[in-house]
Design an enzyme around this catalytic site. Structure first.
Site, PDB file in Angstrom:
ATOM      1  N   SER A  75      -0.090  61.041   2.480  1.00 36.98           N
ATOM      2  CA  SER A  75       0.729  61.029   1.276  1.00 36.98           C
ATOM      3  C   SER A  75       0.210  59.946   0.344  1.00 36.98           C
ATOM      4  O   SER A  75      -0.135  58.849   0.784  1.00 36.98           O
ATOM      5  CB  SER A  75       2.193  60.751   1.629  1.00 36.98           C
ATOM      6  OG  SER A  75       2.940  60.443   0.470  1.00 36.98           O
ATOM      7  N   HIS A  97      17.893  81.781  17.119  1.00 41.08           N
ATOM      8  CA  HIS A  97      18.753  81.701  15.940  1.00 41.08           C
ATOM      9  C   HIS A  97      18.898  80.258  15.456  1.00 41.08           C
ATOM     10  O   HIS A  97      19.882  79.915  14.791  1.00 41.08           O
ATOM     11  CB  HIS A  97      20.140  82.302  16.207  1.00 41.08           C
ATOM     12  CG  HIS A  97      20.092  83.688  16.742  1.00 41.08           C
ATOM     13  ND1 HIS A  97      19.915  84.799  15.950  1.00 41.08           N
ATOM     14  CD2 HIS A  97      20.147  84.150  18.024  1.00 41.08           C
ATOM     15  CE1 HIS A  97      19.889  85.885  16.702  1.00 41.08           C
ATOM     16  NE2 HIS A  97      20.023  85.531  17.968  1.00 41.08           N
TER      17      HIS A  97
END
Length: 477
Positions: A309, A185
């Protein structure tokens, strides 16, 4: 100030005129090297070549089984001549078939005429009406697609998927002893090992791969509505059911005795569901590995000269896994659509499958591209133990589980002072900053047997991994 010019591609150099022709889709353009092995199996020329093969083999089968009275046995040279027709189907022949189809406006009929041209002036000219004898187009098409898909799956997709699963299993074994904080979770949870979590995905993928390996590829050759009507009208004395069965099985396919005009395509839907499911599990791996990279658990090796990038020089983006995600989503969407539409045909026949099946290669192409990207991405990974250890060392609260479980066991054995173990550990750890000292102090306060107390006091988040290593060793193929 100069005004911005409106973007108007029709006023620019027309890209449609550029030679060689520019591909519209990425599989035939940017990603051609990866998808290229599928061209031999699932392209339009591959379809016509498979049709030639089926037509030629049907011709040979009719002669070898005495199915049509008055037809003589073929010589070895005549069989070789017939089989040379699909074997030599290259650029010139592809163009010739296209020219015939412009006239017939029917691709299968163009295949029939293509073969008959090659029988002219040969010893087989008098037998030329055996080409496409008693067949409807779907007799040829369904067998051709079955052979094409079978070849693509067995010769291209399965070897690639098998190598991928082996790569994932190798990574799992290499990291089987690397303790890792799990996140059920999204919250800190019982530690595991990085390798065991990768092994789960390898095991899942292998199971789906086994289903694909066991796939049946069905075919039929029984006429316009599956009744052998033309066959029995032309030659009523022949056991056409047996001729059909032996022909289909002789092609290496599973015979389907009950069909409408089309083979029902159920096997295709089954196959595409399994390949799609394999892709969804692989998508799960791609997103998990992406997350582990973002957490620093994996370091990526930068290829020389590569750029992560355009603005940030430090970055090494997990592009292989992101590329795989997108291609798996496209592939799954196509396979799901194929599986849904191919199992339905209005009454005895409609042509929706004709268009749908021409996209089989696209679906497999995106799947193959995703497999290639994940394999390439995995090769860049190394386990980064420092962040793994740091996360574990900051999460001593995860030891609440083994301590309260040991207290439960002690209570069952009659040890006093073990009341409400879960609640006591919840009070100690939930919302609290817990470190090694707090855990050991709590353990030391319990009236546990000495051996149990010592074992719990020695436990750390990094050593609390249960049988993770053994599971990898014992159950990862």
């Amino acid at each position: 100030m100069v005004a911005v010019t409106d973007w108007n591609p029709s006023a620019l150099v027309p890209l449609t005129d550029v030679e060689p022709a520019i591909a519209l889709g990425p599989l035939d353009g940017r990603y051609r090297p990866v998808a290229a092995p599928l061209v031999d199996h699932l392209s339009e020329p591959a379809l016509n070549r498979a049709r030639l093969h089926v037509e030629v083999e049907w011709f040979i089968h009719l002669c070898s089984t005495d199915a049509v009275p008055g037809v003589r046995a073929l010589t070895d040279d005549e069989v070789a001549l017939l089989r040379s027709i699909p074997a030599t189907f290259g650029a010139a022949e592809i163009a010739e078939h296209a020219e015939i189809e412009k006239v017939t406006v029917h691709d299968v009929k163009a295949v029939e005429y293509f073969i008959k041209r090659r029988l002219e002036g040969t010893s087989l000219e008098g037998l030329s009406e055996l080409v496409h004898f008693a067949c409807t187009s779907e007799d040829i098409n369904n067998l051709s697609y079955a052979l094409m898909v079978k070849g693509a799956v067995e010769q291209v997709w399965i070897p690639a998927a098998t190598s991928l699963v082996a790569d994932i299993a190798d990574l799992a074994r290499s990291a089987k002893a690397a303790p890792m904080l799990s996140r059920t979770h999204g919250q800190t949870a019982t530690p595991t090992t990085l390798g065991k979590e990768i092994a789960v995905l390898a095991h899942r993928l292998e199971r789906q791969l086994a289903r694909v390996r066991g796939q049946e590829f069905l075919g039929k050759i029984n006429g316009a509505t599956g009744t052998f009507g033309a066959h029995t009208a032309a030659v009523p004395g022949t056991d056409w059911i047996e001729v059909s069965r032996t022909f289909v099985e002789g092609l290496g396919l599973t015979w389907n005795p009950l069909t409408t005009q089309i083979e029902s395509h159920d096997w295709q839907a089954e196959l595409y569901a399994d390949v799609s499911r394999f892709g969804r599990v692989l998508h799960n791996l791609a997103t998990d590995v992406w997350t582990y990279i973002s957490l620093g658990y994996f370091a990526q090796a930068a290829a020389k000269g590569s750029i992560g990038s355009s603005a940030m020089p430090h970055k090494i983006n997990p592009i292989r896994f992101e590329n795989a995600e997108a291609n798996l989503e496209i592939s799954a969407a196509l396979f799901d659509t194929l599986g849904a539409t191919l199992v339905t045909s209005r009454l005895q026949r409609d042509l929706t499958d004709s268009t749908s099946q021409r996209n089989i290669g696209v679906a497999f192409g995106h799947s193959l591209l995703a497999i290639d990207n994940v394999r390439r991405g995995l090769k860049t990974l190394t386990v980064n133990e420092a962040p793994l250890a740091a996360d574990l060392d900051a999460s001593w609260e995860v030891l609440a589980e083994p301590i309260q479980s040991a207290m439960r066991a002690a209570a069952i054995a009659g040890v006093p002072g073990m009341e409400d173990p879960y609640e006591r550990l919840k009070d100690l750890t939930r919302g609290q900053a817990i470190d090694a000292e707090a855990i050991r102090t709590f353990v030391g306060s319990l009236p546990l047997p000495a051996e149990t107390s010592a074992r719990l006091a020695a436990l750390t988040p990094g050593s609390y991994v249960g049988l993770a290593e053994q599971l990898v060793d014992d159950y990862l193929r």
